[in-house]
Motif scaffolding. Structure first.
Motif, PDB file in Angstrom:
ATOM      1  N   ASP A 174      38.091   7.633   3.929  1.00 52.69           N
ATOM      2  CA  ASP A 174      37.557   6.643   2.993  1.00 52.69           C
ATOM      3  C   ASP A 174      38.687   5.706   2.595  1.00 52.69           C
ATOM      4  OD1 ASP A 174      35.016   7.776   3.006  1.00 52.69           O
ATOM      5  OD2 ASP A 174      35.573   9.235   1.460  1.00 52.69           O
ATOM      6  N   ARG A 208      43.832   2.592  -1.333  1.00 56.81           N
ATOM      7  CA  ARG A 208      43.786   4.050  -1.485  1.00 56.81           C
ATOM      8  C   ARG A 208      42.998   4.631  -0.303  1.00 56.81           C
ATOM      9  NH1 ARG A 208      40.401   8.019  -3.448  1.00 56.81           N
ATOM     10  NH2 ARG A 208      41.454   9.800  -4.440  1.00 56.81           N
ATOM     11  N   GLN A 224      41.599   8.206   1.419  1.00 57.70           N
ATOM     12  CA  GLN A 224      41.283   9.609   1.163  1.00 57.70           C
ATOM     13  C   GLN A 224      40.778  10.253   2.467  1.00 57.70           C
ATOM     14  OE1 GLN A 224      41.441  11.587  -1.758  1.00 57.70           O
ATOM     15  NE2 GLN A 224      40.927  13.243  -0.308  1.00 57.70           N
ATOM     16  N   THR A 225      41.364  11.374   2.829  1.00 54.01           N
ATOM     17  CA  THR A 225      40.898  12.128   4.019  1.00 54.01           C
ATOM     18  C   THR A 225      40.310  13.447   3.545  1.00 54.01           C
ATOM     19  OG1 THR A 225      43.119  13.071   4.324  1.00 54.01           O
ATOM     20  CG2 THR A 225      42.582  11.102   5.576  1.00 54.01           C
ATOM     21  N   ASN A 226      39.112  13.738   4.035  1.00 55.49           N
ATOM     22  CA  ASN A 226      38.392  14.971   3.688  1.00 55.49           C
ATOM     23  C   ASN A 226      37.859  15.637   4.957  1.00 55.49           C
ATOM     24  OD1 ASN A 226      38.472  14.764   0.728  1.00 55.49           O
ATOM     25  ND2 ASN A 226      37.149  12.985   1.030  1.00 55.49           N
ATOM     26  N   PRO A 248      39.530  18.086   0.662  1.00 59.95           N
ATOM     27  CA  PRO A 248      40.688  17.258   0.996  1.00 59.95           C
ATOM     28  C   PRO A 248      41.570  17.944   2.040  1.00 59.95           C
ATOM     29  CG  PRO A 248      40.359  17.354  -1.375  1.00 59.95           C
ATOM     30  CD  PRO A 248      39.439  18.365  -0.788  1.00 59.95           C
TER      31      PRO A 248
END
Length: 885
Positions: A610, A627, A629-631, A640
């Motif tokens: 994201d 920003r 975000q890796t999930n 995460p």
């Protein structure tokens, strides 16, 4: 003097050599001892006969004192022998014949045992099929088949597989004669090794040694920060390297980057260490004077190579974006094309008052000016006389110039087709398989490639079939015959658009065929891969190899029931990626009847990225806060996860030139390159195949099956055969018996010769018999040419007459042998008795040897020479005996 008997004094008593006292004592003993009295009577008869014989034969010759003394000494020696020795000597002929009879019985019983030995088992062969490449620490597999040369399976054969002298598998073959050999490749092995497959059965043992390589396989995804560069700019290359088997990042290795010109000449090179995430990066400053052309950016790790095309040009970034849309997706020749050209600056303002020109290869088609919204409406007529076989793309060049003189343009292709619906058809195996039910994928699309929802009417060999396409695809099932099948296909969509096509499909020409069918083309870890095999012929077992990253990871087998066999394989993390499936049977001649399929297995969890910025837009020189975000996506909730990121910030006008769609990196790692390149089916989007929802994924799955239909898989790089010849115990026993018989038969003529010589020498006729035999041999040598001529003339006689003559000679020989036996028994001639017995044994044992030789069990060469020589000696001994008699 004997205290009990007086046998030693009887000759002296007859000759009058005893004094009065001794004579009286002997007479007194004779009066009370019947045995001694009987012996004295025999001596008197013998003495009288000798006197008569000498008087008749030697008169008027008188024996000398010495001769008479010798005769008396011989008689005295006989009387002094123990009675059992005398009886043995008297019965020596009977004893010799008994011994010969026992010898004949022993050999006859031995020959009976040899001829009653069981037949030799049929020779066997061992087949080893698989790949010659393995990765350390992974699961490997091989197919091992043990069968007789008549293709009968050998169950229970012991199998041992060794790698670098280590036993990695031990097992036995099942009822089908095969073994699903699976083993773990030792993690500490690498490089060239020897794979040893040993089999053992009741027939014997076999050993197959083949060179293999144990090394890791890699996949490299290579990307640059943009697809095009100007001279003097910096090329920033990034590569992600994963293990091709378990998809784990490769660490501790050096990755080589290269830049090659169009001729393959290296312009730059660098080797970098891979990070803990398997990422390597290389920045290269392009020289200002570098020639303008398309270069090859290459990343290499051992023998794994990934390449990307990179363009170096003095391009100018456009000031605004130009798009073109037509009112229809495709057109026919002679129709009027209508559409709109829109020009917009990259910051969102329309290009008003811009000059627009539309051109084709034949010249200008339309021109005008954009309105306040940056739009220009156009229309022109397509040429009516261009030959069209199926469909073509009419190329249209658009150029827009704004009021400031800045120019931008594009090239647009308009699909042109004689029919509004295009039709294609492909069998699921690439070829039709006669005799079994086939699936033919029928694809309908509009000329622009959009899938067409149509109703199909198909005529095959005079029979009508119907189907409805979903997302442009339909599955048609029928059983083809041998030869070429012609499909007459008609399609009609909901608005009445129609299309037709005559499709000719080739059929497999093999005598027996096999068709492998998978439920789907895409699976997820945890699914069960179910396969069905349809086949013709009399095969009883179908084998299945699962190949992952050029390594056989699983082998399965299934029985054939009513021409079908089924397989089920539970997919786990070791199967992630592209799987090559190969089903096959083995003919009695060792030929393979095979079919292949390709499927892809995806991991259930993925990494989602994201990206969020602090503002929607920025002015030049401002700082943007982004920003990321890796999930990890799971069935529960996103988790995460730490990950390596590759970020490129470039002008959208350049980045839009990249031909790889979003999500292609994941598809690249999961699929083989050959599968990525097969995109000839309308509606197939490989990244979408892995991420689509259930309904769309079903359509994508059918499209993938059609796209990969008949795609070849890796052939067997490890294929070996070893024959096991059983030990023929019966033949070995017959050979041993033939050798022993030959020795005995070679010895018997020697014994006959000794008996003849010892029998004729005491009676004084040996010399004359030898002279007569010599004259006879000389006459035989002189008459030998006549004998050879007679033998040659004999071959001209009718076979029946020759057979009668042979039977007559054998009968005569048998009669003469019987006469000799009768003569020897009536006259009590020990010499003839022993010779006749030896000859009878010779003939009987010789018959056994001839029978063995007829079966191919001849004695050794030197023994045959010795046998022939002693046979000639036997003939000579018999001739000598005849002359002596």
């Amino acid at each position: 003097m004997n205290e009990n008997h007086v046998e030693d004094e009887l000759i002296a008593y007859l000759d009058g050599e005893l004094d009065a006292a001794e004579r009286a004592r002997v007479e007194a003993h004779l009066a009370r001892c019947p045995a001694c009295a009987a012996a004295l009577a025999e001596l008197r008869v013998l003495s009288r006969d000798l006197d008569v014989t000498f008087d008749a034969a030697m008169s008027p010759v008188r024996l000398s004192y010495t001769a008479a003394s010798h005769i008396r000494a011989v008689l005295r020696d006989r009387l002094e022998r123990p009675r059992w020795q005398w009886a043995f000597w008297q019965s020596r002929g009977l004893i010799a014949q008994a011994v010969m009879g026992l010898l004949l019985i022993v050999f006859s019983f031995n020959a009976y045992q040899v001829f009653m030995l069981p037949a030799t088992p049929v020779p066997q062969e061992t087949l080893v099929l698989g790949q010659d490449r393995f990765a350390p620490g992974t699961e490997g597999a091989l197919r091992v088949i043990v069968r007789s040369l008549g293709a009968a399976p050998v169950a229970g054969a012991e199998i041992a597989v060794r790698l670098a002298s280590r036993v990695v598998y031990e097992g036995v073959t099942d009822a089908s004669g095969s073994a699903d050999v699976a083993f773990t490749v030792p993690d500490d092995l690498s490089g060239a090794q020897d794979l040893v497959v040993e089999t053992r059965s009741a027939v014997g043992e076999s050993r197959i040694v083949r060179p293999i390589r144990i090394e890791r396989a890699y996949k490299i995804y290579l990307a640059g920060d943009k697809p095009a560069y100007r001279p003097g700019q910096t090329l920033r290359a990034r590569a992600l390297v994963l293990d091709a088997v378990d998809f784990k990042p490769v660490t501790g290795q050096r990755l080589a980057f290269e830049l090659l010109d169009a001729k393959g000449k290296r312009l730059a090179y660098s080797a970098v260490d891979l990070s803990e995430f398997g990422v390597g990066a290389w920045d290269f400053d392009l020289p200002p004077s570098i020639p303008l052309e398309t270069y090859v950016l290459r990343a290499r790790l051992r023998d794994t190579v990934s390449e990307r095309a990179v363009t170096v040009d003095t391009y100018t970034l456009p000031a605004f974006n130009v798009t073109l849309e037509t009112t229809r997706a495709f057109y026919a020749l002679g129709e009027t094309v209508q559409g709109t050209v829109e020009a917009t600056y990259f910051f969102g303002k329309p290009v008003a008052g811009g000059q627009v020109i539309l051109r084709s290869a034949d010249g200008a088609l339309a021109s005008g000016e954009t309105d306040a919204q940056g739009c220009f409406d156009f229309s022109f007529v397509l040429p009516p006389d261009v030959p069209v076989a199926a469909s073509l793309l009419f190329e249209l060049d658009v150029e827009v110039a704004d009021v400031a003189g800045q120019r931008a343009g594009l090239r647009h292709q308009i699909p042109v087709a004689p029919e509004p619906i295009l039709i294609k058809a492909i069998p699921e195996s690439g070829l039709l398989k006669p005799g079994v039910e086939n699936t033919v994928f029928v694809m309908t699309s509009y000329p622009d490639g959009t899938p067409a929802e149509t109703t199909l009417t198909v005529i095959i060999a005079g029979r009508d079939y119907s189907a409805v396409t979903s997302y442009g695809l339909a599955e048609l099932r029928f059983t083809p015959m041998a030869g070429i099948a012609t499909l007459r296909i008609a399609a009609r969509d909901a608005v009445g658009a129609e299309g037709s096509e005559i499709v000719t499909l080739r059929a497999d020409m093999a005598a027996n065929v096999l068709l492998l069918r998978a439920e789907r083309a895409a699976y997820t870890v945890g699914d069960t891969l179910r396969l069905e095999v349809l086949l013709t012929g009399d095969a009883r077992t179908v084998y299945l190899d699962v190949i992952h990253a050029r390594q056989t990871t699983a082998v399965l087998s299934a029985p054939v029931v009513d021409g079908r066999a089924t397989f089920a394989l539970d997919l786990d993390n070791t199967h992630v990626g592209a799987l090559e499936l190969r089903a096959y049977t083995v003919s009695p001649e060792g030929d393979l009847v095979t079919d292949t399929r390709l499927v892809v297995v995806d991991a259930p969890s993925r990494v989602a990225v994201d990206v969020a910025a602090d503002r929607e837009s920025y002015y030049p020189g401002e700082t943007a806060q982004v920003r990321i975000q890796t999930n990890r996506q799971t069935d529960d909730s996103p988790t995460p996860i730490q990950a390596a990121l590759g970020i490129a910030v470039v002008d959208a006008s350049v980045y839009a030139l990249d031909t790889l769609p979003p999500g292609f990196a994941r598809a690249y790692f999961l699929l083989e390159q050959s599968m990525l390149e097969r995109r000839d089916v309308a509606g197939l989007d490989i990244p979408a195949l892995l991420t689509a929802e259930a309904e769309a994924r079903a359509a994508q799955d059918v499209a993938a099956q059609a796209a990969w239909a008949g795609a070849p898989v890796a052939d067997f790089t490890l294929r070996a055969t070893a024959a096991t010849t059983p030990v023929d115990e019966a033949a070995r026993a017959r050979q041993s018996l033939a050798g022993r018989l030959a020795l005995v038969l070679a010895t018997l003529p020697l014994l006959v010769s000794i008996v003849v010589v010892r029998g004729l020498a005491p009676v004084g006729v040996l010399g004359r018999a030898l002279r007569r035999l010599g004259w006879g041999l000389l006459g035989a040598v002189i008459l030998a040419p006549l004998a050879v001529g007679g033998a040659m003339l004999a071959f001209l006689l009718p076979p029946t007459l020759i057979a009668v003559a042979m039977v007559g000679l054998l009968s005569l020989f048998f009669v003469l042998l019987c006469v000799a036996l009768v003569h020897s028994w009536r006259r009590r001639d020990v010499r003839v008795q022993i010779v006749a017995g030896l000859l009878a044994v010779y003939l009987l044992l010789g018959g056994i040897l001839v029978t063995l030789a007829a079966q191919g069990n001849s004695p050794a060469g030197w023994l045959l020479v010795f046998l022939v020589a002693t046979f000639l000696l036997l003939i000579g001994a018999l001739a000598l005996l005849g002359q002596g008699l």
